[in-house]
Scaffold this motif. Structure first.
Motif, PDB file in Angstrom:
ATOM      1  N   UNK A  78       0.799  -1.230   0.000  1.00  0.00           N
ATOM      2  CA  UNK A  78       0.000   0.000   0.000  1.00  0.00           C
ATOM      3  C   UNK A  78       0.829   1.276   0.000  1.00  0.00           C
ATOM      4  N   UNK A  79       2.048   1.244   0.516  1.00  0.00           N
ATOM      5  CA  UNK A  79       2.883   2.442   0.597  1.00  0.00           C
ATOM      6  C   UNK A  79       3.752   2.653  -0.645  1.00  0.00           C
ATOM      7  N   UNK A  80       3.744   1.731  -1.583  1.00  0.00           N
ATOM      8  CA  UNK A  80       4.672   1.785  -2.714  1.00  0.00           C
ATOM      9  C   UNK A  80       4.244   2.712  -3.841  1.00  0.00           C
ATOM     10  N   UNK A  81       2.982   3.126  -3.885  1.00  0.00           N
ATOM     11  CA  UNK A  81       2.524   3.890  -5.045  1.00  0.00           C
ATOM     12  C   UNK A  81       2.638   3.011  -6.283  1.00  0.00           C
ATOM     13  N   UNK A  82       3.141   3.583  -7.395  1.00  0.00           N
ATOM     14  CA  UNK A  82       3.357   2.762  -8.590  1.00  0.00           C
ATOM     15  C   UNK A  82       4.409   1.696  -8.343  1.00  0.00           C
ATOM     16  N   UNK A  83       5.377   2.009  -7.486  1.00  0.00           N
ATOM     17  CA  UNK A  83       6.449   1.071  -7.194  1.00  0.00           C
ATOM     18  C   UNK A  83       7.430   0.952  -8.343  1.00  0.00           C
ATOM     19  N   UNK A  84       8.306  -0.030  -8.253  1.00  0.00           N
ATOM     20  CA  UNK A  84       9.286  -0.277  -9.302  1.00  0.00           C
ATOM     21  C   UNK A  84       9.745  -1.729  -9.205  1.00  0.00           C
ATOM     22  N   UNK A  85      10.228  -2.276 -10.318  1.00  0.00           N
ATOM     23  CA  UNK A  85      10.617  -3.685 -10.308  1.00  0.00           C
ATOM     24  C   UNK A  85      11.976  -3.906  -9.651  1.00  0.00           C
ATOM     25  N   UNK A  86      12.145  -5.128  -9.164  1.00  0.00           N
ATOM     26  CA  UNK A  86      13.410  -5.575  -8.603  1.00  0.00           C
ATOM     27  C   UNK A  86      13.787  -6.862  -9.313  1.00  0.00           C
ATOM     28  N   UNK A  87      14.978  -6.886  -9.920  1.00  0.00           N
ATOM     29  CA  UNK A  87      15.452  -8.100 -10.572  1.00  0.00           C
ATOM     30  C   UNK A  87      15.631  -9.182  -9.518  1.00  0.00           C
ATOM     31  N   UNK A  88      15.103 -10.391  -9.798  1.00  0.00           N
ATOM     32  CA  UNK A  88      15.189 -11.498  -8.852  1.00  0.00           C
ATOM     33  C   UNK A  88      16.173 -12.551  -9.323  1.00  0.00           C
ATOM     34  N   UNK A  89      16.015 -13.006 -10.586  1.00  0.00           N
ATOM     35  CA  UNK A  89      16.818 -14.141 -11.020  1.00  0.00           C
ATOM     36  C   UNK A  89      16.678 -14.349 -12.527  1.00  0.00           C
ATOM     37  N   UNK A  90      17.683 -14.997 -13.101  1.00  0.00           N
ATOM     38  CA  UNK A  90      17.589 -15.506 -14.464  1.00  0.00           C
ATOM     39  C   UNK A  90      17.574 -17.027 -14.354  1.00  0.00           C
ATOM     40  N   UNK A  91      16.508 -17.648 -14.817  1.00  0.00           N
ATOM     41  CA  UNK A  91      16.362 -19.096 -14.763  1.00  0.00           C
ATOM     42  C   UNK A  91      17.198 -19.766 -15.855  1.00  0.00           C
ATOM     43  N   UNK A  92      17.431 -21.057 -15.725  1.00  0.00           N
ATOM     44  CA  UNK A  92      18.217 -21.800 -16.713  1.00  0.00           C
ATOM     45  C   UNK A  92      17.606 -21.752 -18.109  1.00  0.00           C
ATOM     46  N   UNK A  93      16.277 -21.562 -18.189  1.00  0.00           N
ATOM     47  CA  UNK A  93      15.608 -21.510 -19.489  1.00  0.00           C
ATOM     48  C   UNK A  93      15.502 -20.084 -20.037  1.00  0.00           C
ATOM     49  N   UNK A  94      16.310 -19.167 -19.483  1.00  0.00           N
ATOM     50  CA  UNK A  94      16.371 -17.760 -19.914  1.00  0.00           C
ATOM     51  C   UNK A  94      15.095 -16.979 -19.603  1.00  0.00           C
ATOM     52  N   UNK A  95      14.424 -17.338 -18.522  1.00  0.00           N
ATOM     53  CA  UNK A  95      13.311 -16.543 -18.010  1.00  0.00           C
ATOM     54  C   UNK A  95      13.874 -15.574 -16.987  1.00  0.00           C
ATOM     55  N   UNK A  96      13.643 -14.288 -17.207  1.00  0.00           N
ATOM     56  CA  UNK A  96      14.111 -13.238 -16.314  1.00  0.00           C
ATOM     57  C   UNK A  96      12.970 -12.894 -15.368  1.00  0.00           C
ATOM     58  N   UNK A  97      13.207 -13.043 -14.066  1.00  0.00           N
ATOM     59  CA  UNK A  97      12.161 -12.845 -13.070  1.00  0.00           C
ATOM     60  C   UNK A  97      12.342 -11.521 -12.336  1.00  0.00           C
ATOM     61  N   UNK A  98      11.240 -10.794 -12.203  1.00  0.00           N
ATOM     62  CA  UNK A  98      11.205  -9.517 -11.500  1.00  0.00           C
ATOM     63  C   UNK A  98      10.053  -9.514 -10.514  1.00  0.00           C
ATOM     64  N   UNK A  99      10.269  -8.914  -9.349  1.00  0.00           N
ATOM     65  CA  UNK A  99       9.194  -8.648  -8.397  1.00  0.00           C
ATOM     66  C   UNK A  99       8.916  -7.155  -8.432  1.00  0.00           C
ATOM     67  N   UNK A 100       7.647  -6.796  -8.346  1.00  0.00           N
ATOM     68  CA  UNK A 100       7.252  -5.396  -8.429  1.00  0.00           C
ATOM     69  C   UNK A 100       6.215  -5.125  -7.349  1.00  0.00           C
ATOM     70  N   UNK A 101       6.636  -4.502  -6.258  1.00  0.00           N
ATOM     71  CA  UNK A 101       5.710  -4.112  -5.197  1.00  0.00           C
ATOM     72  C   UNK A 101       5.002  -2.829  -5.627  1.00  0.00           C
TER      73      UNK A 101
END
Length: 155
Positions: A78-101
């Motif tokens: 609730x306090x993040x407003x639009x927020x912004x992404x955070x890089x989490x991981x690159x998987x072995x199958x080249x999937x790039x994961x991001x979390x965005x609060x």
């Protein structure tokens, strides 16, 4: 690496990663390396208590065994407003994961939007349209996330 992302649409001016009208995620380095991490070919979905957005059909990787893709996981803050992404991981199958609060996935809204997810159990709708940046215009959140610190920079 620096990662450029847009939500529910292509990134304006991202010719370095391929077709400027179709790239939703781009991985870059200062030496000129630039790879498409997928095209915005899906709407956000509600999966296991959070809103997700997945881009597929990016540039080939690992000798062509896989195509790069991007998975964004939007979480309620609730306090993040639009927020912004955070890089989490690159998987072995080249999937790039991001979390965005972001506060945009915290509450039920009644709206008519092009970029939203629906919780199939409760019927709650989550509007991510505010995170989309359209070509040539302001608004939205065209963002960069760096792998070095996992924190997004710029808007």
């Amino acid at each position: 690496y620096v990662y450029h992302l847009n939500v529910c649409g292509p990134i304006a001016g991202m010719e370095a990663c391929g077709d400027a009208g179709s790239v939703g995620g781009c991985q870059m380095k200062t030496d000129g390396f630039a790879k498409s991490m997928g095209v915005p070919n899906a709407e956000p979905t509600w999966i296991d208590g959070q809103v997700t957005l997945n881009y597929t059909l990016g540039d080939p990787c690992h000798g062509g065994d896989y195509r790069r893709s991007t998975l964004m996981l939007f979480t309620c803050d609730p306090a993040a407003g639009l927020g912004s992404p955070r890089f989490v991981d690159e998987q072995d199958d080249c999937t790039y994961m991001f979390e965005w609060a972001t506060s945009l996935v915290c509450a039920h809204h009644d709206f008519q939007a092009e970029c939203f997810a629906v919780d199939d159990v409760t019927g709650a709708e989550y509007d991510l349209s505010s995170l989309r940046r359209v070509a040539g215009g302001g608004g939205g959140a065209a963002v960069e996330a760096t792998a070095e610190n996992g924190v997004a920079a710029g808007r």
